[in-house]
Design a protein around this motif. Structure first.
Motif, PDB file in Angstrom:
ATOM      1  N   ALA A  70      43.692  40.117  38.179  1.00 49.57           N
ATOM      2  CA  ALA A  70      42.538  40.995  37.954  1.00 49.57           C
ATOM      3  C   ALA A  70      41.596  40.967  39.150  1.00 49.57           C
ATOM      4  N   GLY A  71      41.063  42.159  39.476  1.00 47.41           N
ATOM      5  CA  GLY A  71      40.026  42.264  40.492  1.00 47.41           C
ATOM      6  C   GLY A  71      40.504  42.268  41.925  1.00 47.41           C
ATOM      7  N   GLU A  94      43.485  36.283  29.888  1.00 48.17           N
ATOM      8  CA  GLU A  94      43.727  37.111  31.070  1.00 48.17           C
ATOM      9  C   GLU A  94      45.181  37.586  31.107  1.00 48.17           C
ATOM     10  N   ASN A 196      40.333  47.242  38.441  1.00 49.27           N
ATOM     11  CA  ASN A 196      39.200  47.515  37.551  1.00 49.27           C
ATOM     12  C   ASN A 196      39.236  46.675  36.275  1.00 49.27           C
ATOM     13  N   TYR A 197      40.268  45.863  36.142  1.00 53.63           N
ATOM     14  CA  TYR A 197      40.466  45.105  34.906  1.00 53.63           C
ATOM     15  C   TYR A 197      39.540  43.895  34.857  1.00 53.63           C
ATOM     16  N   GLN A 198      38.874  43.721  33.717  1.00 56.47           N
ATOM     17  CA  GLN A 198      38.024  42.560  33.487  1.00 56.47           C
ATOM     18  C   GLN A 198      38.552  41.827  32.258  1.00 56.47           C
ATOM     19  N   ARG A 201      37.463  37.046  27.984  1.00 57.90           N
ATOM     20  CA  ARG A 201      37.570  35.602  27.863  1.00 57.90           C
ATOM     21  C   ARG A 201      37.547  35.182  26.400  1.00 57.90           C
TER      22      ARG A 201
END
Length: 324
Positions: A70-71, A94, A196-198, A201
């Protein structure tokens, strides 16, 4: 109702891998044992593989050196230092994508079925992706890995991820298949998605669940206290209505008092007007009396002056006579 025959001779409702050939049922042949080992050694339909990954009727596909988290963009593990490699993890909650170490090169007579390694689920990893490989596929496999556990999971190339079972199609199943889209690197749409993935958690989910539980408990308490609240509301409403009635009485008294005050003021204004007229008339009379008195005073003053003048003139004349 008699089943309708398809153009390839297969009967509707019959699984595609089971053929009706004149009453004899045939099935695709599974590639096992020595044939799998030969495919690895000869680099035929499995390229970049190892013989140790052959287990009976299946081959275990491994994680390659290309990762996508991610990111960021794709990561080539071979270009990282040992310290950087040791810091590669999938955090709880994740998703990461990897490419397989092996490259498949299937002929039009072969297909493959995939199944995740059981040990991955024991480690809290869920494998994402398709589980059937079409004939003529050539390329790496794109594998998604989701960490549903509460601990970080290390990303280590060469780790076994998916077991592949290869089937040789029967003659009646072979067709002119379209060429499947091959993958040699991460597709652009997947790269954009991960940039763009967050990750969600698990700690945040636990906090949200805890907050929701607290809200539910609070709602339960409010429901239990609903009767008391209604009772207090009725009492408060009764007090408000009683206050409104008392206020209405006070308003009525005030209105009556204002009406009386208005009547008294009208009557007082009339009396004051009459008194003013009387005073004005009296002032007129006094002015007349004042003018009359002024006239009398002037007449008396004139008479006195005349008398004094007469006396003075007489005295003067008498003196002159005596002197002469």
């Amino acid at each position: 109702m008699t089943p309708r025959k398809q153009t390839d001779g297969r009967v509707d409702g019959t699984p595609q891998h089971v053929q009706d050939t004149g009453g004899a049922i045939t099935m695709p042949t599974i590639v096992t044992g020595q044939r799998l080992l030969a495919a690895v050694r000869d680099q035929t339909f499995i390229r970049g593989g190892e013989e140790t990954c052959v287990e009976g009727a299946k081959y275990d596909l491994r994680m390659g050196n290309r990762l996508l988290k991610a990111g960021g963009g794709p990561i080539d593990v071979m270009k990282l230092t040992e310290t950087q490699r040791s810091a590669l993890f999938i955090d709880p909650g994740e998703v990461a994508f990897v490419l397989t170490e092996e490259v498949l090169n299937l002929p039009n007579t072969m297909a493959a079925m995939l199944s995740p390694k059981r040990k991955l689920s024991h480690e809290g990893i869920l494998v994402l992706g398709g589980f059937f490989i079409d004939p003529l596929y050539r390329g790496n496999l794109l594998v998604g890995l989701y960490n549903f556990s509460t601990t970080r999971w290390p990303l280590r190339p060469r780790k076994k991820l998916i077991a592949a079972v290869f089937y040789v199609l029967e003659e009646g199943e072979i067709d002119t298949f379209p060429q499947p889209e091959s993958i040699s690197d991460f597709p652009d749409d997947v790269v954009r998605l991960m940039q763009n993935y967050q990750p969600i958690r698990l700690e945040g989910l636990r906090d949200a669940i805890r907050a929701t539980q607290q809200e539910v408990t609070s709602l339960k308490n409010e429901v239990r206290e609903q009767d008391d609240w209604k009772k207090e509301f009725r009492e408060d409403l009764g007090n408000v209505l009683q206050g409104i009635r008392a206020l209405k009485e006070e308003v009525k008294k005030l209105t009556d008092g204002l009406e009386n005050e208005k009547s008294l003021r009208v009557s007082g204004d009339q009396d004051l007007h009459r008194d003013f007229v009387k005073i004005e008339s009296r002032f007129g009379q006094l002015e007349q009396q004042k003018d009359h008195r002024r006239t009398v005073k002037i007449a008396i003053f004139a008479a006195v002056i005349g008398a004094l003048v007469t006396v003075v003139v007489s005295a003067v004349l008498l003196g002159l006579r005596h002197w002469l």
